[in-house]
Enzyme design. Structure first.
Site, mmCIF file in Angstrom:
data_model
loop_
_atom_site.group_PDB
_atom_site.id
_atom_site.type_symbol
_atom_site.label_atom_id
_atom_site.label_comp_id
_atom_site.label_asym_id
_atom_site.label_seq_id
_atom_site.Cartn_x
_atom_site.Cartn_y
_atom_site.Cartn_z
ATOM 1 N N ASP A 28 -5.953 74.764 -43.638
ATOM 2 C CA ASP A 28 -5.139 73.870 -42.815
ATOM 3 C C ASP A 28 -4.485 72.781 -43.676
ATOM 4 O OD1 ASP A 28 -4.060 72.755 -40.529
ATOM 5 O OD2 ASP A 28 -5.963 72.538 -39.476
ATOM 6 N N ASP B 107 -0.293 75.498 -32.484
ATOM 7 C CA ASP B 107 -1.452 75.017 -31.712
ATOM 8 C C ASP B 107 -1.211 75.180 -30.219
ATOM 9 O OD1 ASP B 107 -3.013 74.323 -33.806
ATOM 10 O OD2 ASP B 107 -2.513 72.193 -33.790
HETATM 11 C C1 DGJ Z 1 -4.870 71.806 -36.678
HETATM 12 C C2 DGJ Z 1 -4.886 73.301 -36.474
HETATM 13 O O1 DGJ Z 1 -3.613 73.768 -36.177
HETATM 14 C C3 DGJ Z 1 -5.886 73.623 -35.380
HETATM 15 O O2 DGJ Z 1 -5.878 75.007 -35.107
HETATM 16 C C4 DGJ Z 1 -7.252 73.166 -35.803
HETATM 17 O O3 DGJ Z 1 -7.661 73.888 -36.922
HETATM 18 C C5 DGJ Z 1 -7.230 71.667 -36.114
HETATM 19 N N1 DGJ Z 1 -6.186 71.347 -37.053
HETATM 20 C C6 DGJ Z 1 -8.555 71.220 -36.667
HETATM 21 O O4 DGJ Z 1 -8.536 69.917 -37.097
#
Ligand code: DGJ
Length: 727
Positions: free
Chosen positions: A469, A539
């Site tokens: 990430d 997300d």
């Molecule tokens: C952002 C990501 O896009 C999410 O899927 C998740 O992993 C969160 N960060 C976790 O902090």
């Protein structure tokens, strides 16, 4: 420079190259002097004039090329490598300052050869400044079956004493035939990535760019089609993308009454490079393509290219596993027993990979602490990760984990020990975003620290999947303790070390899958995809929104990189609809499984079973976006096997009630398919429909293309998956 043949051999080499050219995609020409490069549909013609200038004389259809020796680019005097120098009538790829403060470049052809670069014919052209010790070597690597040309340059300081100050260095330029064009590109923001945008390309310069290491606002892909050509499945289109993460740019320049110029490369905004004597700077690749298959032809060329040529070879041919990710079920409240509860249900419904997201490492109880301290949290996992992973493996699933290497919370042991490891300027605020600062990965000590943390993690645990990430945008890009000269090189050095870190980890742990994430789809570029196997696209897991996001993503990326999870966020639809949406890419499940009863488990089990049966088609077939949600109240995407023996079609109804109230929604309710074998008969199966309701008759590919299937999804929020098999 390795791979290049010394100049004194050039004559015999060019003879050999002409012999080779009989069956090759690069041909030397003598009148005019130059080269023709050909792909399945395109021709790229270069000409060297009597003064040693190299011009791109034509780029477009093969038929048009054979009737065109001199085209607009040449008449416009835009060189193959346009530089700052002489008339400012073009977008320059190279802008430098020499030691005596001269800022103009004047290039002259000095040699060329056709080489084999990783199995592909590549034209290499060398040009030298007429006075200063500057050599520019440009590369054109031809991938004929994808209609793609990879372009990049190397800039060398051939002097012995002085540095050359590079203010701008782009990867490639193309000039299209004179015409009026419509530009299609993608734009978005967090939760709404990959939204399709279209506009006429009018005179001036239009720039798409990233300045903060994120590509949310525009993910760096384009398609230019002649104005008025609107057929999705046929007609000319020029498309392209950068193979670079971090900051990149793409400029579309048009002067009234000429052909447009597209230039792309690293974004040198607030960056610069000092090229020492004997040093070479190599640009990343600019991918340029030409299709005669319209929007879908461009999408298919790009996605086949990414799937077969860009993705890491160790995993590119493998089917992506069905994963469970516990993020939306637990957020930071990660506990070993609860994760096992979730894993137990995941196993029951057919999941193949169980992933713990954020929240597993030391002190990570919320977004305010822990990033940087990459050891397992002893309170949450008193016995470490081993017993949990062992159980998950015994249940037949692989285990994966989330990391965010490039960020740090000020509330971490790492920051308390090394406050100077983050990007910062003296006398300026260190701005936090999501309570994070960004580590300065250009530093060797930061690189070594991260390499050790993740090498230890992967060496001591049976982890088979990493979700990488990257949650904040760049600010205050200062590196105060670096030598002054390096300070404006920091962004470029950061990305070089990011690549080095991923490459090193992949080399040490070759079985591990890597997923690219940047608060969703904020960093989906081909630089990352050279190193990552798949992308967490957004997300936003709401199924209706997702159809728009996925439609945009499929403009250039293959479905085997498009990760999508079902979650509890079903947006007035159903679990069935949600699965049908997420199954058109790499299926994942993200629901809170501890709340599921038998009914939900049964739906999930059936859908995952179906997904496994159609997965080779979805992940490795050719995609046709039959109906765009941006244009209709429905959406449909079809995947066809390479030999056209099988296909699967996903149909979604987004708002039938609305459609009936509008003229365009009352029309033809047929769904015309693509890519099938005209003469063959196909058996049609509506998945989930009772046997006695299934169509009895078979249809020819021609019928399905010209007349089509009846659109059966007549209620808002409903979906249907249809399978076709050649008889
Ligand atoms: C952002 C990501 O896009 C999410 O899927 C998740 O992993 C969160 N960060 C976790 O902090």
């Amino acid at each position: 420079m390795k791979n290049l043949i010394p100049l004194f051999l050039a004559a015999s080499i060019s003879f050999a190259a002409s012999a080779l050219a009989q069956n090759s995609c690069i041909r030397e020409t003598s009148n005019p002097k130059g080269w023709i490069m050909e792909t399945k549909s395109s021709s790229y013609r270069l000409v060297i004039d009597g003064n040693g200038n190299v011009f791109p004389a034509f780029y477009g259809s093969r038929a048009e090329a054979s009737a065109t020796k001199r085209n607009d680019a040449w008449q416009q005097a835009i060189h193959e490598v346009p530089v700052r120098g002489a008339y400012p009538n073009k977008i320059p790829m190279l802008e430098v300052v020499f030691a005596d403060n001269v800022r103009d470049i004047d290039l002259q052809y000095s040699g060329a050869e056709i080489i084999d670069k990783d199995g592909r014919q590549t034209l290499v052209i060398r040009q030298k400044d007429r006075y200063y010790p500057l050599q520019v070597t440009s590369y054109m690597r031809i991938l004929p079956e994808y209609d793609i040309i990879e372009k990049w340059i190397e800039v060398t300081n051939t002097g012995a004493t002085d540095k050359i100050y590079i203010e701008n260095l782009q990867s490639g330029s193309i000039v299209l035939p004179r015409n009026a064009y419509q530009l299609t590109h993608l734009a978005g923001s967090w939760g709404n990535e990959f939204q399709v945008q279209r506009a006429a390309l009018t005179p001036g310069i239009k720039t798409l760019e990233a300045r903060d290491f994120k590509s949310f606002e525009t993910p760096g892909w384009f398609l230019l089609r002649p104005e008025g050509q609107t057929d999705k499945f046929s007609g000319a289109g020029w498309f392209g993308m950068m193979q670079y993460s971090g900051n990149w740019r793409m400029d579309f320049g048009l002067r009234y009454g000429t052909g447009p110029q597209v230039v792309s490369g690293i974004n040198f905004w607030d960056s610069a490079w000092h090229l020492g004597p004997g040093e070479t700077f190599t640009s990343p690749k600019f991918i340029a393509g030409y299709t005669e298959g319209g929007d879908e032809g461009a999408a298919q060329s790009m996605s086949a290219y990414v799937r077969k040529e860009v993705l890491p070879k160790s995993h590119s041919g493998k089917l992506r596993p069905v994963l469970y990710n516990s993020w939306y079920a637990t957020e930071f409240n990660v506990r070993a027993e609860h994760q096992l509860e979730l894993a137990k249900v995941a196993r029951e419904i057919g999941v193949e990979l169980f992933v713990i997201d954020d929240g597993w490492f030391k002190g990570r109880n919320n977004s305010r602490a822990g990033l940087g301290d990459w050891t397992v949290d002893a309170k949450k996992f008193p016995d470490g990760l081993t017993p949990l992973i062992k159980q998950v493996n015994e249940w037949g699933m692989d285990f994966g984990i989330w990391i965010e290497p490039e960020m740090i919370n000020p509330n971490s042991d790492l920051y308390r020990e090394h406050p100077d490891w983050v990007f910062h300027f003296p006398n300026r605020t260190r701005r936090e975003s999501r309570n994070q600062l960004m580590l300065n990965l250009a530093r060797e000590d930061v690189y070594q620290y991260l390499l050790k943390c993740y090498s230890d993690l992967l060496a001591t645990n049976n982890i088979k999947f990493i979700k990488w990430d990257h949650n904040r945008t760049l600010s205050e890009p200062g590196w105060p303790d670096a030598p002054v000269e390096k300070q404006k090189e920091v962004r470029i050095r950061y990305i070089a070390n990011l690549y080095r870190l991923i490459d090193e980890l992949r080399g040490r742990f070759p079985d591990v899958w890597f997923e690219d994430c940047s608060s969703g789809g904020g960093r989906p570029d081909l630089g990352m995809l050279t190193r990552m196997d798949q992308v967490w696209v957004s997300d936003n897991t709401k199924p209706k929104d997702r159809l728009y996001i996925q439609h945009g993503f499929l403009s250039a990326w293959p479905a085997n990189t498009m990760v999508a999870w079902t979650t509890d966020w079903i947006q007035n639809t159903s679990l069935e609809f949600t699965f049908d949406v997420m199954m058109s890419g790499v299926l994942g499940v993200g629901n809170d499984l501890s709340k599921w009863g038998d009914k939900e488990k049964a739906v999930a089990k059936e859908k995952i079973g179906l997904y496994k049966a159609i997965r080779p088609l979805v992940q490795q077939g050719t995609a046709y976006r039959l109906v765009s949600p941006f244009e209709d109240f429905r959406a449909a995407v079809e995947y066809v096997s390479v030999d056209a023996s099988e296909a699967v079609v996903f149909c979604y109804n987004l708002a039938d009630d609305l459609a009936k109230n509008r003229l365009e929604g009352r029309g033809d309710l047929k769904l015309r398919l693509q890519g099938l074998d005209d003469g063959a008969l196909y058996k049609i199966e509506f998945c989930g429909m009772a046997a006695d309701k299934q169509p009895k008759e078979t249809c020819t590919g021609k019928f399905l293309k010209e007349i089509g299937l009846r659109w059966t999804v007549l209620e808002t929020g409903k979906s249907q998956i249809i399978r076709l098999k050649k008889q």
